[in-house]
Motif scaffolding. Structure first.
Motif, PDB file in Angstrom:
ATOM      1  N   GLN A  55      12.942 -22.906  10.721  1.00  0.00           N
ATOM      2  CA  GLN A  55      11.797 -23.728  11.112  1.00  0.00           C
ATOM      3  C   GLN A  55      11.217 -23.132  12.389  1.00  0.00           C
ATOM      4  N   VAL A  56       9.967 -22.792  12.361  1.00  0.00           N
ATOM      5  CA  VAL A  56       9.357 -22.154  13.519  1.00  0.00           C
ATOM      6  C   VAL A  56       8.369 -23.112  14.189  1.00  0.00           C
ATOM      7  N   THR A  57       8.663 -23.493  15.427  1.00  0.00           N
ATOM      8  CA  THR A  57       7.726 -24.354  16.160  1.00  0.00           C
ATOM      9  C   THR A  57       7.062 -23.576  17.292  1.00  0.00           C
ATOM     10  N   ASN A  58       7.484 -22.327  17.475  1.00  0.00           N
ATOM     11  CA  ASN A  58       6.931 -21.488  18.527  1.00  0.00           C
ATOM     12  C   ASN A  58       6.718 -20.095  17.929  1.00  0.00           C
ATOM     13  N   PRO A  59       5.508 -19.575  17.970  1.00  0.00           N
ATOM     14  CA  PRO A  59       5.228 -18.285  17.340  1.00  0.00           C
ATOM     15  C   PRO A  59       6.222 -17.201  17.760  1.00  0.00           C
ATOM     16  N   SER A  60       6.702 -17.251  19.007  1.00  0.00           N
ATOM     17  CA  SER A  60       7.596 -16.178  19.434  1.00  0.00           C
ATOM     18  C   SER A  60       8.939 -16.229  18.697  1.00  0.00           C
ATOM     19  N   GLU A  61       9.219 -17.358  18.021  1.00  0.00           N
ATOM     20  CA  GLU A  61      10.473 -17.450  17.242  1.00  0.00           C
ATOM     21  C   GLU A  61      10.299 -16.936  15.821  1.00  0.00           C
ATOM     22  N   PHE A  62       9.098 -16.550  15.474  1.00  0.00           N
ATOM     23  CA  PHE A  62       8.837 -16.093  14.106  1.00  0.00           C
ATOM     24  C   PHE A  62       9.689 -14.858  13.844  1.00  0.00           C
ATOM     25  N   PRO A  63      10.507 -14.872  12.777  1.00  0.00           N
ATOM     26  CA  PRO A  63      11.479 -13.804  12.615  1.00  0.00           C
ATOM     27  C   PRO A  63      10.838 -12.470  12.211  1.00  0.00           C
ATOM     28  N   GLY A  64      11.475 -11.390  12.640  1.00  0.00           N
ATOM     29  CA  GLY A  64      11.122 -10.086  12.090  1.00  0.00           C
ATOM     30  C   GLY A  64      11.962  -9.915  10.831  1.00  0.00           C
ATOM     31  N   GLY A  65      12.002  -8.734  10.266  1.00  0.00           N
ATOM     32  CA  GLY A  65      12.858  -8.517   9.108  1.00  0.00           C
ATOM     33  C   GLY A  65      12.209  -8.954   7.815  1.00  0.00           C
ATOM     34  N   LYS A  66      13.024  -9.047   6.771  1.00  0.00           N
ATOM     35  CA  LYS A  66      12.490  -9.245   5.433  1.00  0.00           C
ATOM     36  C   LYS A  66      12.214 -10.707   5.140  1.00  0.00           C
ATOM     37  N   ILE A  67      10.923 -11.032   5.112  1.00  0.00           N
ATOM     38  CA  ILE A  67      10.517 -12.412   4.892  1.00  0.00           C
ATOM     39  C   ILE A  67      10.162 -12.628   3.433  1.00  0.00           C
ATOM     40  N   GLY A  68      10.694 -13.708   2.851  1.00  0.00           N
ATOM     41  CA  GLY A  68      10.380 -14.017   1.466  1.00  0.00           C
ATOM     42  C   GLY A  68       9.084 -14.805   1.386  1.00  0.00           C
ATOM     43  N   GLU A  69       9.049 -15.941   2.121  1.00  0.00           N
ATOM     44  CA  GLU A  69       7.892 -16.829   2.004  1.00  0.00           C
ATOM     45  C   GLU A  69       7.686 -17.585   3.316  1.00  0.00           C
ATOM     46  N   VAL A  70       6.417 -17.835   3.650  1.00  0.00           N
ATOM     47  CA  VAL A  70       6.102 -18.681   4.800  1.00  0.00           C
ATOM     48  C   VAL A  70       5.320 -19.890   4.288  1.00  0.00           C
ATOM     49  N   ARG A  71       5.754 -21.083   4.682  1.00  0.00           N
ATOM     50  CA  ARG A  71       5.028 -22.291   4.271  1.00  0.00           C
ATOM     51  C   ARG A  71       4.421 -22.978   5.486  1.00  0.00           C
ATOM     52  N   GLU A  72       3.242 -23.561   5.287  1.00  0.00           N
ATOM     53  CA  GLU A  72       2.546 -24.254   6.371  1.00  0.00           C
ATOM     54  C   GLU A  72       2.102 -25.633   5.879  1.00  0.00           C
ATOM     55  N   PRO A  73       1.985 -26.608   6.805  1.00  0.00           N
ATOM     56  CA  PRO A  73       1.545 -27.945   6.394  1.00  0.00           C
ATOM     57  C   PRO A  73       0.080 -27.958   5.955  1.00  0.00           C
ATOM     58  N   VAL A  74      -0.214 -28.769   4.936  1.00  0.00           N
ATOM     59  CA  VAL A  74      -1.607 -28.933   4.508  1.00  0.00           C
ATOM     60  C   VAL A  74      -2.019 -30.396   4.605  1.00  0.00           C
ATOM     61  N   VAL A  75      -3.300 -30.612   4.824  1.00  0.00           N
ATOM     62  CA  VAL A  75      -3.814 -31.966   4.949  1.00  0.00           C
ATOM     63  C   VAL A  75      -4.852 -32.243   3.878  1.00  0.00           C
ATOM     64  N   LYS A  76      -4.973 -33.536   3.582  1.00  0.00           N
ATOM     65  CA  LYS A  76      -6.076 -33.987   2.756  1.00  0.00           C
ATOM     66  C   LYS A  76      -7.122 -34.495   3.733  1.00  0.00           C
TER      67      LYS A  76
END
Ligand code: GDP
Ligand code: MG
Length: 596
Positions: A384-405
């Motif tokens: 769970q990333v709440t701070n961009p600097s924690e965004f992992p390097g390495g092999k990423i499968g999928e990134v999910r983001e919240p969506v709104v109506k």
């Protein structure tokens, strides 16, 4: 009071349509607040609420009202009107049987009118449509009565016309509330169940919890239990607000009032939770409880590093009154010691920051807000990333983001402009309806990240202020998101990392590198500024070298002048941060993070 003589109602409206003013007038007409004690927006107690003219914390007031020689008690529950506080609105609605749907007679229906109306309908409330501000010369009651009738059904003639300002029509409205809002129903002999719809921290009395009794009875000096946590408290006082607190001998079915237990933290008395009697507990909690979820995160740092302990204490104090506020310590190379804070939304962010600065006399910098991301690595670990600097390097499968109506209401001439804006924000049009010949309701799915940043301002400016917006987080989606880092002489500067859609990475990199170039003074060597995605540099700027020797100017000058200059330079250094070998004035960070 017997349930047949009770009426519980709330007022729902778009912001600025006059809810607080109408509430004031009701307090005055029912006689609970004397005319000379009256001040505008009596119920909006917090300073910021009064200054910004918005209602943050809902409050409940009991008012006597007689119809045909029968004395009724009306409980009015004031609700916050802003999208960030939807959860509080929905809890307040659940405490009522009826809702006054208030619409500005010069504006018509707006996005929050609809959002609140839908919530009220889900709660099966009796809706009483009312046009407000009919004293205004620009009022068009005929036109908007039709619009409202088209929405809630019924005859346009039956839509009441009032002015919260002058008081016209308010007596009729109170009569109609008694006539149309159903009396509460519940089982007086069942174990006590009461729903918490608000809780407020008071310095002298501790937490004051506002409840609506559904079944049974709550009595003074009983022990009560919170059903979600099983926590048990002694009931020190029970009463009703009218609007000043006055103790009573208990609260029965349908009654609305407050409880005081001496606890000091609102999280022990959570909105939406069920209160029961600890000796004779109810079997089942009332439905609908959920913890408020922070949706927007940002770093919060004192401008003066020595204020860090003050900021920590201030956040601890604020939390006593704000169950939705979460934070944890964080350090930044650029900004020093601070906190990562989670908020319900942008207004919540602004309010918290303003309260910290005002009530605790702090100078603060908050970094650009971001949403929460869920990153699944190829090896299936989830971060769970709440701070961009924690965004992992390495092999990423999928990134999910919240969506709104999102629901956007605008005059039909702006359909094109709204669509264009939503398209650039990765929006997906779900549907569109005409509310009248010249006004449309447009429904979009949009990434929350695209809304938290200046979306509303853009929407307003593209529609000359006529559009209104409401949104609700409904889930999450996979998206092609990357982290853009900013490097100064090869060193990453954490505060400037951002998570953006891959199509926008280049634009962000160019913008940030250019901005920093303008803000960082020349050094004695060349300083490259790079924007990179992983190891790939996507933008670059260079600050050229300069030889800056302050003493050079004073060859032959007197010694005291030299000393003064050296001291001045030392002073300046204190406000510098060193990244690698580069000296960056703290002001440059602040300017880069706050200006747009
Ligand atoms: P709220 O955001 O719905 O609580 O709205 P407020 O009660 O704070 O009112 C917003 C603005 O509209 C204030 O400037 C009020 O003075 C003004 N206002 C409210 N009711 C009336 C009314 O009946 N007539 C006129 N002319 N102005 C009103
Ligand atoms: Mg208000």
């Amino acid at each position: 009071t017997a349930p047949e003589l009770l009426r519980n109602f709330c007022i729902i409206a778009h912001i600025d349509h006059g809810k607080s003013t109408l509430a004031d007038r009701m307090l005055q007409i029912t006689g609970v607040v004397e005319a000379r004690a009256m001040r505008a927006q009596y119920l909006d107690r917090m300073d910021i609420e009064r200054e910004r003219g918005i209602t943050i914390k809902s409050q409940a007031v009991r008012m006597p009202w007689e119809v045909d020689d029968t004395a009724y008690a009306l409980n009015m529950i004031d609700t916050p009107g802003h999208v960030d506080f939807t959860y509080e609105v929905s809890r307040s609605l659940a405490a009522c049987e009826g809702a006054v749907l208030l619409v500005d007679a010069a504006q018509g229906i707006e996005a929050q009118t609809l959002a609140n109306l839908y919530l009220a309908m889900e709660n099966e409330l009796q809706i009483i449509p009312v046009l407000n501000k009919i004293d205004l010369p620009a009022a068009q009651p005929e036109k908007y009565a039709e619009e409202i009738a088209g929405l809630v059904g019924g005859d346009p003639e039956d839509v009441l016309r009032v002015s919260g300002k002058t008081g016209v029509g308010v007596t009729e409205l109170l009569d109609r509330i008694v006539e149309l809002v159903p009396a509460p129903q519940g089982d007086p002999t069942a174990p006590a169940r009461a729903m918490i719809f608000d809780s407020v921290y008071d310095t002298y009395r501790g937490v004051v919890t506002y409840v609506r009794v559904i079944d049974g009875q709550l009595n003074p000096r009983e022990r009560i239990a919170m059903m979600s946590t099983r926590a048990v408290h002694d009931l020190l006082e029970i009463g009703v607000s009218s609007p000043e607190p006055s103790p009573t001998k208990g609260l029965g079915v349908g009654e609305v009032g407050y409880l005081i237990t001496g606890v000091k933290d609102v999280r022990q008395s959570k909105v939406g939770d069920t209160v029961t009697n600890s000796a004779k507990p109810a079997a089942e909690a009332l439905g609908g409880y959920s913890d408020p979820k922070p949706m927007v995160f940002s770093g919060l740092y004192p401008i003066d590093g020595s204020d860090y302990p003050v900021l920590r204490d201030a956040l601890d104090r604020l939390k006593l009154n704000d169950a939705a506020l979460v934070y944890e310590p964080e350090t930044s190379v650029a900004l020093g010691f601070g906190f990562r804070v989670g908020y319900l939304g942008l207004l919540h962010l602004e309010i918290v920051r303003e309260r910290l600065e005002r009530e605790f006399d702090l100078d603060l910098i908050s970094t650009a807000p971001n949403v929460i991301y869920e990153v699944t690595m190829e090896d299936k670990t989830v971060i769970q990333v709440t701070n961009p600097s924690e965004f992992p390097g390495g092999k990423i499968g999928e990134v999910r983001e919240p969506v709104v109506k999102a629901t956007i209401l605008a005059p039909s001439e702006f359909i094109g402009a709204v669509m264009e804006l939503c398209q650039t924000r990765r929006g997906d049009l779900q549907g569109m309806d005409y509310l009248s010949a010249d006004r449309v309701e447009m429904r979009y799915m949009l990434p929350l990240a695209e809304i938290v940043f200046d979306f509303f301002d853009q929407l307003k400016s593209k529609t000359r202020g006529y559009a209104s917006l409401d949104y609700d987080v409904v889930g999450d989606q996979a998206a092609a998101l990357v982290k853009v880092d900013i490097l100064l002489q090869g060193e990453q500067v954490d505060a400037f990392s951002a998570i953006v859609h891959k199509d926008n990475a280049y634009a962000y990199g160019v913008m940030m590198a250019g901005k920093l170039k303008g803000l960082i003074p020349r050094q004695q060597f060349e300083v490259p500024i790079q924007a990179a995605v992983g190891a790939r540099v996507i933008a670059r700027e260079t600050i050229r070298a300069i030889r800056k020797d302050v003493l050079a100017k004073c060859y032959g000058g007197d010694i005291s002048r030299k000393r003064k200059l050296l001291e001045k330079q030392k002073e300046g250094k204190k406000r510098m941060k060193t990244i690698g070998q580069v000296e960056v004035p703290k002001d440059a960070f602040i300017a880069a993070l706050t200006s747009e």
